[in-house]
Design a protein around this motif. Sequence first.
Motif, PDB file in Angstrom:
ATOM      1  N   GLU A  77      19.281  -6.017   0.214  1.00  0.00           N
ATOM      2  CA  GLU A  77      20.479  -5.574  -0.503  1.00  0.00           C
ATOM      3  C   GLU A  77      20.811  -4.113  -0.227  1.00  0.00           C
ATOM      4  O   GLU A  77      21.908  -3.659  -0.563  1.00  0.00           O
ATOM      5  CB  GLU A  77      20.284  -5.796  -2.004  1.00  0.00           C
ATOM      6  N   SER A  78      19.885  -3.404   0.415  1.00  0.00           N
ATOM      7  CA  SER A  78      20.085  -1.982   0.705  1.00  0.00           C
ATOM      8  C   SER A  78      20.779  -1.740   2.037  1.00  0.00           C
ATOM      9  O   SER A  78      21.129  -0.602   2.354  1.00  0.00           O
ATOM     10  CB  SER A  78      18.731  -1.252   0.701  1.00  0.00           C
ATOM     11  N   ILE A  79      20.946  -2.788   2.835  1.00  0.00           N
ATOM     12  CA  ILE A  79      21.636  -2.643   4.119  1.00  0.00           C
ATOM     13  C   ILE A  79      22.841  -3.576   4.156  1.00  0.00           C
ATOM     14  O   ILE A  79      22.870  -4.607   3.485  1.00  0.00           O
ATOM     15  CB  ILE A  79      20.705  -2.930   5.318  1.00  0.00           C
ATOM     16  N   ARG A  80      23.828  -3.195   4.935  1.00  0.00           N
ATOM     17  CA  ARG A  80      25.067  -3.971   5.040  1.00  0.00           C
ATOM     18  C   ARG A  80      25.122  -4.626   6.417  1.00  0.00           C
ATOM     19  O   ARG A  80      25.158  -3.935   7.446  1.00  0.00           O
ATOM     20  CB  ARG A  80      26.275  -3.053   4.829  1.00  0.00           C
ATOM     21  N   VAL A  81      25.121  -5.949   6.417  1.00  0.00           N
ATOM     22  CA  VAL A  81      25.076  -6.720   7.661  1.00  0.00           C
ATOM     23  C   VAL A  81      26.468  -7.251   7.999  1.00  0.00           C
ATOM     24  O   VAL A  81      27.130  -7.864   7.160  1.00  0.00           O
ATOM     25  CB  VAL A  81      24.083  -7.894   7.547  1.00  0.00           C
ATOM     26  N   VAL A  82      26.881  -7.003   9.221  1.00  0.00           N
ATOM     27  CA  VAL A  82      28.180  -7.470   9.707  1.00  0.00           C
ATOM     28  C   VAL A  82      27.952  -8.550  10.761  1.00  0.00           C
ATOM     29  O   VAL A  82      27.096  -8.410  11.636  1.00  0.00           O
ATOM     30  CB  VAL A  82      28.996  -6.319  10.335  1.00  0.00           C
ATOM     31  N   MET A  83      28.722  -9.612  10.664  1.00  0.00           N
ATOM     32  CA  MET A  83      28.648 -10.700  11.636  1.00  0.00           C
ATOM     33  C   MET A  83      30.013 -10.876  12.293  1.00  0.00           C
ATOM     34  O   MET A  83      31.053 -10.796  11.639  1.00  0.00           O
ATOM     35  CB  MET A  83      28.253 -12.003  10.930  1.00  0.00           C
ATOM     36  N   THR A  84      30.000 -11.080  13.589  1.00  0.00           N
ATOM     37  CA  THR A  84      31.213 -11.462  14.299  1.00  0.00           C
ATOM     38  C   THR A  84      30.811 -12.445  15.386  1.00  0.00           C
ATOM     39  O   THR A  84      29.621 -12.690  15.600  1.00  0.00           O
ATOM     40  CB  THR A  84      31.949 -10.235  14.878  1.00  0.00           C
ATOM     41  N   GLY A  85      31.780 -13.024  16.056  1.00  0.00           N
ATOM     42  CA  GLY A  85      31.438 -14.018  17.067  1.00  0.00           C
ATOM     43  C   GLY A  85      32.543 -14.201  18.080  1.00  0.00           C
ATOM     44  O   GLY A  85      33.653 -13.677  17.927  1.00  0.00           O
ATOM     45  N   GLY A  86      32.223 -14.948  19.123  1.00  0.00           N
ATOM     46  CA  GLY A  86      33.210 -15.212  20.156  1.00  0.00           C
ATOM     47  C   GLY A  86      32.574 -15.907  21.338  1.00  0.00           C
ATOM     48  O   GLY A  86      31.379 -16.227  21.333  1.00  0.00           O
ATOM     49  N   VAL A  87      33.383 -16.123  22.368  1.00  0.00           N
ATOM     50  CA  VAL A  87      32.905 -16.774  23.589  1.00  0.00           C
ATOM     51  C   VAL A  87      32.293 -15.746  24.535  1.00  0.00           C
ATOM     52  O   VAL A  87      31.226 -15.951  25.102  1.00  0.00           O
ATOM     53  CB  VAL A  87      34.060 -17.528  24.283  1.00  0.00           C
ATOM     54  N   PHE A  88      32.997 -14.634  24.745  1.00  0.00           N
ATOM     55  CA  PHE A  88      32.530 -13.549  25.616  1.00  0.00           C
ATOM     56  C   PHE A  88      32.257 -14.050  27.035  1.00  0.00           C
ATOM     57  O   PHE A  88      31.258 -13.693  27.648  1.00  0.00           O
ATOM     58  CB  PHE A  88      31.276 -12.882  25.031  1.00  0.00           C
ATOM     59  N   ASP A  89      33.182 -14.870  27.527  1.00  0.00           N
ATOM     60  CA  ASP A  89      32.999 -15.436  28.864  1.00  0.00           C
ATOM     61  C   ASP A  89      33.309 -14.409  29.945  1.00  0.00           C
ATOM     62  O   ASP A  89      32.623 -14.332  30.961  1.00  0.00           O
ATOM     63  CB  ASP A  89      33.897 -16.664  29.030  1.00  0.00           C
ATOM     64  N   GLY A 104      31.170  -0.517  12.828  1.00  0.00           N
ATOM     65  CA  GLY A 104      31.534   0.529  11.885  1.00  0.00           C
ATOM     66  C   GLY A 104      31.687   0.050  10.455  1.00  0.00           C
ATOM     67  O   GLY A 104      31.790   0.863   9.531  1.00  0.00           O
ATOM     68  N   LEU A 105      31.674  -1.263  10.248  1.00  0.00           N
ATOM     69  CA  LEU A 105      31.820  -1.822   8.904  1.00  0.00           C
ATOM     70  C   LEU A 105      30.491  -1.932   8.158  1.00  0.00           C
ATOM     71  O   LEU A 105      30.479  -2.300   6.978  1.00  0.00           O
ATOM     72  CB  LEU A 105      32.465  -3.212   8.982  1.00  0.00           C
ATOM     73  N   GLY A 106      29.383  -1.649   8.837  1.00  0.00           N
ATOM     74  CA  GLY A 106      28.091  -1.798   8.175  1.00  0.00           C
ATOM     75  C   GLY A 106      26.977  -1.101   8.921  1.00  0.00           C
ATOM     76  O   GLY A 106      27.209  -0.229   9.764  1.00  0.00           O
ATOM     77  N   ASP A 107      25.752  -1.509   8.612  1.00  0.00           N
ATOM     78  CA  ASP A 107      24.561  -0.915   9.229  1.00  0.00           C
ATOM     79  C   ASP A 107      24.065  -1.720  10.419  1.00  0.00           C
ATOM     80  O   ASP A 107      23.441  -1.172  11.328  1.00  0.00           O
ATOM     81  CB  ASP A 107      23.419  -0.841   8.198  1.00  0.00           C
ATOM     82  N   VAL A 108      24.294  -3.024  10.389  1.00  0.00           N
ATOM     83  CA  VAL A 108      23.760  -3.938  11.398  1.00  0.00           C
ATOM     84  C   VAL A 108      24.876  -4.849  11.885  1.00  0.00           C
ATOM     85  O   VAL A 108      25.647  -5.371  11.077  1.00  0.00           O
ATOM     86  CB  VAL A 108      22.633  -4.832  10.816  1.00  0.00           C
ATOM     87  N   LEU A 109      24.949  -5.036  13.201  1.00  0.00           N
ATOM     88  CA  LEU A 109      25.933  -5.963  13.760  1.00  0.00           C
ATOM     89  C   LEU A 109      25.213  -7.102  14.471  1.00  0.00           C
ATOM     90  O   LEU A 109      24.478  -6.881  15.431  1.00  0.00           O
ATOM     91  CB  LEU A 109      26.859  -5.255  14.747  1.00  0.00           C
ATOM     92  N   VAL A 110      25.440  -8.312  13.976  1.00  0.00           N
ATOM     93  CA  VAL A 110      24.901  -9.518  14.602  1.00  0.00           C
ATOM     94  C   VAL A 110      26.076 -10.294  15.187  1.00  0.00           C
ATOM     95  O   VAL A 110      27.052 -10.576  14.487  1.00  0.00           O
ATOM     96  CB  VAL A 110      24.142 -10.396  13.588  1.00  0.00           C
ATOM     97  N   VAL A 111      25.975 -10.617  16.468  1.00  0.00           N
ATOM     98  CA  VAL A 111      27.065 -11.295  17.166  1.00  0.00           C
ATOM     99  C   VAL A 111      26.647 -12.722  17.509  1.00  0.00           C
ATOM    100  O   VAL A 111      25.578 -12.941  18.087  1.00  0.00           O
ATOM    101  CB  VAL A 111      27.449 -10.541  18.456  1.00  0.00           C
ATOM    102  N   VAL A 112      27.499 -13.661  17.152  1.00  0.00           N
ATOM    103  CA  VAL A 112      27.250 -15.070  17.447  1.00  0.00           C
ATOM    104  C   VAL A 112      28.018 -15.436  18.714  1.00  0.00           C
ATOM    105  O   VAL A 112      29.242 -15.279  18.774  1.00  0.00           O
ATOM    106  CB  VAL A 112      27.687 -15.973  16.282  1.00  0.00           C
TER     107      VAL A 112
END
Length: 216
Positions: A77-89, A104-112
């Motif tokens: 709860e102390s960190i802000r996780v951002v998720m985004t996704g795409g094809v990235f072909d 820039g929206l959080g502390d961690v960026l996870v990309v699907v």
Amino acid sequence: MKPRRALGLVKRRGLARRALIELYLAGLDGRGLLLDELSSSLGLDEATCKALVAGLVEEGLVEHRGDVFVLGQKGRESIRVVMTGGVFDILHVGHLATLEAAKGLGDVLVVVVARDETVKRLKGREPLNREEDRLKLVSALKPVDKAILGDPEDFLKVVELIGPDVIALGYDQKHDEKELRRVLAERGLRADIVRLNIHVPGVKSSKILARLLREI
């Protein structure tokens, strides 16, 4: 507070946040981190890292389970996780700008990264690059803390795994925010949904692909 002490406090808080992030990322792989793994990730000697982690355990942010440390609920709860996704072909500067904005929206960026079969189903064609290669390329980008492959059957499974605080959508991604909130709520998931208005004129994967095909 003396300047040197204040600087030390700021540095410790920065290291503490980095430690929480490293433990969160390890948790995505279903594992904790040994003390030497965490000290290596943070660039600390083992004694300093041990003292840092002991403080995090004492504060209830981190849990010590056997030989490894894992992120506790309070730590999550102390960190802000951002998720985004795409094809990235076909990676281009528009992707990079979008990922930088998402980070820039959080502390961690996870990309699907979309699976090959998902791309074929949605776009009616095979991707130019295999999912393993697209995953490696996205993982290498500076704003990305971790890239993972999506689930071809149920995209919400990966949302459940990541547990994002924010889901960032590209300006041209065909997701209805209201509908997305509804399906998330049905699975007991909550996240802020942000539409990123990042658009680099003239740069779009479909246009690049069309130009390449014309030149063949």
